[in-house]
Structures are given as C-alpha cells and as structure tokens.
Design a protein around this motif. Structure first.
Motif, PDB file in Angstrom:
ATOM      1  N   ALA A 129       0.817  -1.220   0.000  1.00 44.41           N
ATOM      2  CA  ALA A 129       0.000   0.000   0.000  1.00 44.41           C
ATOM      3  C   ALA A 129       0.850   1.270   0.000  1.00 44.41           C
ATOM      4  O   ALA A 129       0.535   2.215  -0.740  1.00 44.41           O
ATOM      5  N   PRO A 130       1.920   1.361   0.808  1.00 44.68           N
ATOM      6  CA  PRO A 130       2.749   2.568   0.739  1.00 44.68           C
ATOM      7  C   PRO A 130       3.346   2.816  -0.640  1.00 44.68           C
ATOM      8  O   PRO A 130       3.578   3.975  -1.011  1.00 44.68           O
ATOM      9  N   LEU A 131       3.580   1.752  -1.408  1.00 47.13           N
ATOM     10  CA  LEU A 131       4.133   1.939  -2.753  1.00 47.13           C
ATOM     11  C   LEU A 131       3.142   2.637  -3.676  1.00 47.13           C
ATOM     12  O   LEU A 131       3.545   3.405  -4.555  1.00 47.13           O
ATOM     13  N   ALA A 132       1.849   2.355  -3.490  1.00 49.05           N
ATOM     14  CA  ALA A 132       0.844   3.023  -4.307  1.00 49.05           C
ATOM     15  C   ALA A 132       0.860   4.523  -4.044  1.00 49.05           C
ATOM     16  O   ALA A 132       0.807   5.336  -4.982  1.00 49.05           O
ATOM     17  N   LEU A 133       0.957   4.909  -2.777  1.00 48.51           N
ATOM     18  CA  LEU A 133       1.043   6.330  -2.450  1.00 48.51           C
ATOM     19  C   LEU A 133       2.347   6.931  -2.956  1.00 48.51           C
ATOM     20  O   LEU A 133       2.371   8.065  -3.431  1.00 48.51           O
ATOM     21  N   ALA A 134       3.432   6.164  -2.854  1.00 49.54           N
ATOM     22  CA  ALA A 134       4.712   6.649  -3.369  1.00 49.54           C
ATOM     23  C   ALA A 134       4.616   6.953  -4.857  1.00 49.54           C
ATOM     24  O   ALA A 134       5.145   7.964  -5.337  1.00 49.54           O
ATOM     25  N   GLY A 135       3.942   6.102  -5.604  1.00 53.38           N
ATOM     26  CA  GLY A 135       3.783   6.327  -7.039  1.00 53.38           C
ATOM     27  C   GLY A 135       2.979   7.576  -7.348  1.00 53.38           C
ATOM     28  O   GLY A 135       3.328   8.355  -8.242  1.00 53.38           O
ATOM     29  N   VAL A 136       1.893   7.790  -6.606  1.00 55.07           N
ATOM     30  CA  VAL A 136       1.060   8.975  -6.821  1.00 55.07           C
ATOM     31  C   VAL A 136       1.846  10.250  -6.512  1.00 55.07           C
ATOM     32  O   VAL A 136       1.812  11.225  -7.278  1.00 55.07           O
ATOM     33  N   PHE A 137       2.571  10.240  -5.394  1.00 56.15           N
ATOM     34  CA  PHE A 137       3.343  11.433  -5.026  1.00 56.15           C
ATOM     35  C   PHE A 137       4.523  11.650  -5.965  1.00 56.15           C
ATOM     36  O   PHE A 137       4.927  12.791  -6.205  1.00 56.15           O
ATOM     37  N   LEU A 138       5.077  10.574  -6.517  1.00 56.48           N
ATOM     38  CA  LEU A 138       6.147  10.733  -7.492  1.00 56.48           C
ATOM     39  C   LEU A 138       5.619  11.366  -8.775  1.00 56.48           C
ATOM     40  O   LEU A 138       6.280  12.225  -9.383  1.00 56.48           O
ATOM     41  N   PRO A 178       7.169  -3.498  -7.789  1.00 61.52           N
ATOM     42  CA  PRO A 178       7.406  -2.484  -8.831  1.00 61.52           C
ATOM     43  C   PRO A 178       6.183  -2.243  -9.702  1.00 61.52           C
ATOM     44  O   PRO A 178       5.984  -1.118 -10.188  1.00 61.52           O
ATOM     45  N   ALA A 179       5.346  -3.286  -9.896  1.00 63.22           N
ATOM     46  CA  ALA A 179       4.139  -3.093 -10.702  1.00 63.22           C
ATOM     47  C   ALA A 179       3.193  -2.100 -10.031  1.00 63.22           C
ATOM     48  O   ALA A 179       2.599  -1.237 -10.701  1.00 63.22           O
ATOM     49  N   VAL A 180       3.045  -2.189  -8.716  1.00 62.42           N
ATOM     50  CA  VAL A 180       2.193  -1.242  -7.987  1.00 62.42           C
ATOM     51  C   VAL A 180       2.720   0.175  -8.138  1.00 62.42           C
ATOM     52  O   VAL A 180       1.956   1.123  -8.371  1.00 62.42           O
ATOM     53  N   LEU A 181       4.029   0.350  -8.026  1.00 61.88           N
ATOM     54  CA  LEU A 181       4.625   1.679  -8.164  1.00 61.88           C
ATOM     55  C   LEU A 181       4.373   2.240  -9.566  1.00 61.88           C
ATOM     56  O   LEU A 181       3.994   3.410  -9.720  1.00 61.88           O
ATOM     57  N   LEU A 182       4.591   1.418 -10.575  1.00 59.13           N
ATOM     58  CA  LEU A 182       4.435   1.877 -11.957  1.00 59.13           C
ATOM     59  C   LEU A 182       2.976   2.190 -12.292  1.00 59.13           C
ATOM     60  O   LEU A 182       2.681   3.215 -12.914  1.00 59.13           O
ATOM     61  N   VAL A 183       2.058   1.327 -11.857  1.00 58.97           N
ATOM     62  CA  VAL A 183       0.641   1.520 -12.174  1.00 58.97           C
ATOM     63  C   VAL A 183       0.087   2.764 -11.493  1.00 58.97           C
ATOM     64  O   VAL A 183      -0.797   3.447 -12.037  1.00 58.97           O
ATOM     65  N   SER A 184       0.604   3.088 -10.311  1.00 55.37           N
ATOM     66  CA  SER A 184       0.104   4.258  -9.595  1.00 55.37           C
ATOM     67  C   SER A 184       0.745   5.555 -10.069  1.00 55.37           C
ATOM     68  O   SER A 184       0.290   6.631  -9.690  1.00 55.37           O
ATOM     69  N   SER A 185       1.782   5.463 -10.897  1.00 49.98           N
ATOM     70  CA  SER A 185       2.495   6.668 -11.319  1.00 49.98           C
ATOM     71  C   SER A 185       2.376   6.952 -12.820  1.00 49.98           C
ATOM     72  O   SER A 185       2.052   8.073 -13.226  1.00 49.98           O
ATOM     73  N   LEU A 186       2.640   5.948 -13.639  1.00 47.40           N
ATOM     74  CA  LEU A 186       2.753   6.173 -15.078  1.00 47.40           C
ATOM     75  C   LEU A 186       1.484   6.690 -15.760  1.00 47.40           C
ATOM     76  O   LEU A 186       1.579   7.516 -16.674  1.00 47.40           O
ATOM     77  N   PRO A 187       0.275   6.227 -15.376  1.00 51.49           N
ATOM     78  CA  PRO A 187      -0.920   6.742 -16.067  1.00 51.49           C
ATOM     79  C   PRO A 187      -1.070   8.261 -15.981  1.00 51.49           C
ATOM     80  O   PRO A 187      -1.536   8.890 -16.934  1.00 51.49           O
ATOM     81  N   TRP A 188      -0.678   8.861 -14.842  1.00 50.10           N
ATOM     82  CA  TRP A 188      -0.775  10.311 -14.708  1.00 50.10           C
ATOM     83  C   TRP A 188       0.171  11.007 -15.698  1.00 50.10           C
ATOM     84  O   TRP A 188      -0.204  12.019 -16.317  1.00 50.10           O
ATOM     85  N   LEU A 189       1.364  10.471 -15.814  1.00 48.69           N
ATOM     86  CA  LEU A 189       2.337  11.062 -16.732  1.00 48.69           C
ATOM     87  C   LEU A 189       1.891  10.866 -18.183  1.00 48.69           C
ATOM     88  O   LEU A 189       2.018  11.785 -19.008  1.00 48.69           O
ATOM     89  N   ALA A 190       1.361   9.691 -18.475  1.00 44.13           N
ATOM     90  CA  ALA A 190       0.894   9.414 -19.837  1.00 44.13           C
ATOM     91  C   ALA A 190      -0.256  10.339 -20.221  1.00 44.13           C
ATOM     92  O   ALA A 190      -0.355  10.781 -21.375  1.00 44.13           O
ATOM     93  N   ALA A 191      -1.125  10.653 -19.249  1.00 45.75           N
ATOM     94  CA  ALA A 191      -2.266  11.528 -19.539  1.00 45.75           C
ATOM     95  C   ALA A 191      -1.791  12.905 -19.984  1.00 45.75           C
ATOM     96  O   ALA A 191      -2.374  13.506 -20.911  1.00 45.75           O
TER      97      ALA A 191
END
Length: 474
Positions: A179-188, A224-237
C-alpha cells in the motif's frame, strides 16, 4: 462508529506527539525563524522583485490562464515547457491575488513539513541512534533550502513531494505491505508535474525495488508493478494532452530546449573556442522572436516541428562529440554539487553585485579565474561564498563518514543514496545551476546526521577512561 473516531483521534494525537516532541520542536522553531526572518529582511530590502525574478513568470502565466480561462497556455499557445503542478500551487496560495508573501508563507510551511520528513526518514534508516533529531537540525540550518523557500520557484514543493516518496518507500521496506508503494507512485507523479526532472525516477525505482524485494510472495514483480501503475498513467495523460494540442508527444519540451540551447550549444562553444552565450545568440536564444530571426524558414512551422528540429540537431552534435559532451556534463554535475548558493541568498538581501561584474559562466572562465576575479572586486561576496562553501563541504564530509560508518547494504540506505545520485547525475550539463541540488540536500543531511552521531560517540568513548582499582596491601 464513535469508537472508531476515538481510535483515529488517538492515533493522530500519538503521531503528532511523536513528531513534535521537544527534540523536534527546537529545530522546527529555528527553521521557521530563519525562513521567516529572511523573508521579511528580503521584503524590506528588495521587495518582491527578487522573489519573483528569473523563471517565475514562466510558471505563473500558464497557471493563471488555466485557472481563469481553463487552458494551460502562454501567449495564446498551449504550454509544453512548464507542467501545471507548481503554477497551480503558487497561484492558489496567494500569487493569483497579487500576494507573493502568502505564497512564501505556504512554502515555509511546506519546508517545515519537509523537515519532519527528513527526521522520520533518518530514524527509519538509522533507528535508536538519535540521527533523526540531528538531521532535522542540519536541514533547519541548510542555506540552500532556506534561500529556495523565499523564491517563488518549484524547489521547495518538489523537495517535499520527493521526501514523501522516500518516506513511503521506507515504510514499504519496513512493513512489506505494498500500500505505501501506491502512495509513493502517486506522489512521485505529483513531483514530476512540479519538476519534470523526476520523470525517469519511477523506472529507476521500479528496477531497484525488483532487485531488492526478494522472491517472497512474488514481491519482486508485484511491488514495482504497484509503483508503476500508480504513477505512469498520470504522466501518460499529460503526454496525451500535449500530443492532442500541439503534436508534441513528450512530457515537457524543456528537454528539447535544454538539449538545443544548452547542452549541444556548450559542446559547439567548446569546439569553436567561444562562450556559451555567444553560441546561444547564434541559435536564437532566449525567446521566440530571437529564434525566428535566426531561423526564418521556421516561421510557419508548428510547435512540434520546431521541437523535433531542436532535438534532431542537438542529438546530431552530441553524437558526433560524445567525449566532449561527457566532459561538459560532468562539469555541470560539479557545479550542481559544489556551488554554495551565495548568489541566491545575497540577491534576496540586495547585496549581490551587478551581473556584468560577475563571471557569467564558471565553466567558460574556469573555477580559479572566476574565484580570483570575485575576490579582487567583491571581497564581501567572497566571504559569504567561503562560509557557505565551508558549510556545504562539512555536510559532504559528515555524510560520507556516516555512509562509511553505517550499514550501507540496507534497502532504505540504498534507496536514499540512489535517489541522491539520480538527481545529481541528471542535473548536469550546461544548464546546471546550484538550485538543482535542492532535492539532494535533505538526503545528505540524513547521512550527515549519522556521521555526527558516530563522531559524537567516538569522542565520548575517547573521553571515557578505565576505572582504576586500588588494592590495599597488607
């Protein structure tokens, strides 16, 4: 329901008490006093002109258009250099209403929150050693973070978001829960919308997590999948937005601008034995009118076509001279790592000399020649630079000692070191300036605190003497 609310309130109170104990309150108060004191001194001496000079207007205009007109544009064109993270923060905290000081107060509060995160990260990496409090003291007095807070620029907000990412990563490493990785991805992702320099960090972190997560519960790929899924879609948008509105599919066109007007221009300047400024003039820097004057054939080109041209031309130059490019990039890394930040501080106080009397580029003039020129014409500036450079070198020495003395193989320590190196290495090149070191300084303070603890314990052991036993003879 009532019991749950009481339980939540108790948890919040415990968290606040642990964060704001007496040991932390003292550096927190000092940090607030230093930042507020500099803000009021700067306002009395120079007003808000220095606080909002340089790149600040380039952030405020597209943000104002987004809030007032619903379009992130500059001069009527879609903005692709800047991303909306910092413009929205600056405008909504006061700049939209013409109150720069309110925005600076908000930045000071963000900086104080960063201090609490520095303490927590240090305690996670070096538990039971009092390193957290010492890291908080070091960051409270760190000059670059103080000066950055009193400028309407993205560094303070960016540092806070990066520290949240690191804190969440260390929380995952401690608990093993994803769960902390999901938040880390969003904040990144949020940090990248403030400063695009962290764009590639998510990939580097995902690789690091995969290598250190271990094989248990398939964390080597799930984490790493959780980190990427929580971060990359925002950048792609945002890249999709850029592509739809301008045809440019990158995240920020500042990359192409830096490649063309700085990195390849610096290489060409070295080849032709001229200065970076002279070469930039030939390329049409710094605005569109100058660019069109030098490239009249591109008058009818689209934004995406011009950026594509810049990238192709720059890569061609760099590919032909990779060794020279590496040399200029490393020189930029050195500037980021060791520039003391005295200029920014003195400018706020109205004590910095006229730019025409100062070295324009240390890379072009040479370190020794620049230092001698400043010393001969502005001895007061030299004293300020020496003092701030001394503090910076002390932090580096303590950090290296702390790194050498501690367990360097823990995932948390490796994460902090890796992120610091990422920001240092990616910030090199001809566009490098000292403020790019801002996200590195709190991480140095973490290891410097551990170095301070070791030195203190070593000194204490040196002062202790064995007990002498006196035996009576009979």
């Amino acid at each position: 329901m009532k019991n749950r609310l009481h339980s939540l309130q108790r948890r919040i109170n415990l968290e606040l008490n642990s964060e704001l104990d007496k040991a932390t309150l003292a550096p927190l108060v000092v940090a607030a006093a230093l930042r507020l004191g500099l803000m009021f001194a700067a306002f009395l001496l120079t007003g808000t002109s220095v606080m909002t000079q340089g790149d600040t207007p380039s952030y405020l205009e597209p943000g104002r258009n987004l809030i007032l007109h619903g379009a992130f544009t500059t001069s009527g064109l879609p903005e692709t250099d800047r991303t909306p993270g910092f413009p929205l923060f600056a405008l909504l905290t006061g700049t939209l209403f013409g109150n720069v000081l309110l925005t600076l107060v908000a930045q000071i509060l963000v900086s104080l929150a960063s201090l609490l995160l520095v303490r927590k990260i240090a305690e996670r990496i070096f538990p039971h050693r009092n390193a957290g409090t010492k890291a908080a003291w070091l960051y409270a007095c760190e000059p670059l973070s103080i000066a950055s807070t009193i400028r309407v620029m993205p560094e303070t907000l960016f540092v806070f978001l990066v520290l949240v990412v690191i804190e969440r990563l260390t929380a995952w490493q401690k608990s093993g829960k994803v769960a902390p990785l999901a938040l880390a991805g969003v904040f990144l992702a949020a940090a990248t919308f403030v400063r695009p320099v962290s764009y590639y960090l998510v990939i580097a972190l995902a690789i690091g997590i995969a290598l250190t997560a271990g094989k248990q519960r398939d964390l080597w790929w799930k984490a790493p999948a959780v980190l990427l899924v929580s971060s990359l879609p925002w950048l792609a948008a945002w890249q999709i937005r850029n592509s739809i509105e301008t045809g440019y599919s990158g995240f920020s066109s500042i990359v192409e601008q830096n490649l063309y007007f700085f990195q390849s221009a610096e290489v060409t300047a070295e080849l032709e034995h001229t200065t970076l400024g002279a070469e930039q003039d030939k390329l049409g820097y710094p605005d569109e009118s100058a660019y069109i004057t030098m490239h009249p054939e591109q008058r009818q080109w689209s934004q995406a076509q011009r950026l594509h041209f810049m990238r192709e031309q720059a890569i061609s130059v760099l590919a032909q001279h990779p060794v020279l490019y590496l040399k200029t990039h490393i020189a930029g890394v050195g500037l980021v790592a060791f520039t003391p930040g005295a200029a920014e501080l003195l400018q706020l106080l109205g004590a910095y000399p006229s730019p025409c009397s100062m070295p324009r580029r240390i890379v072009n003039e040479g370190v020794m020649a620049s230092a001698l020129r400043i010393y001969s014409t502005h001895p007061g500036v030299t004293i300020a630079m020496v003092l701030l450079e001394g503090f910076l070198l002390l932090i580096y020495c303590l950090a290296m000692y702390g790194f050498a003395s501690a367990d360097r193989t823990t995932p948390a320590a490796l994460t902090v070191v890796g992120i610091a190196l990422y920001f240092l290495l990616i910030s090199g090149g001809a566009q490098a300036v000292g403020r790019y070191r801002a996200p590195i300084m709190p991480l140095l303070c973490v290891f410097a605190a551990e170095g301070t603890v070791h030195l203190w314990n070593r000194k204490a052991r040196g002062h202790s003497s064995p007990t002498l036993e006196i035996h009576s003879m009979s």
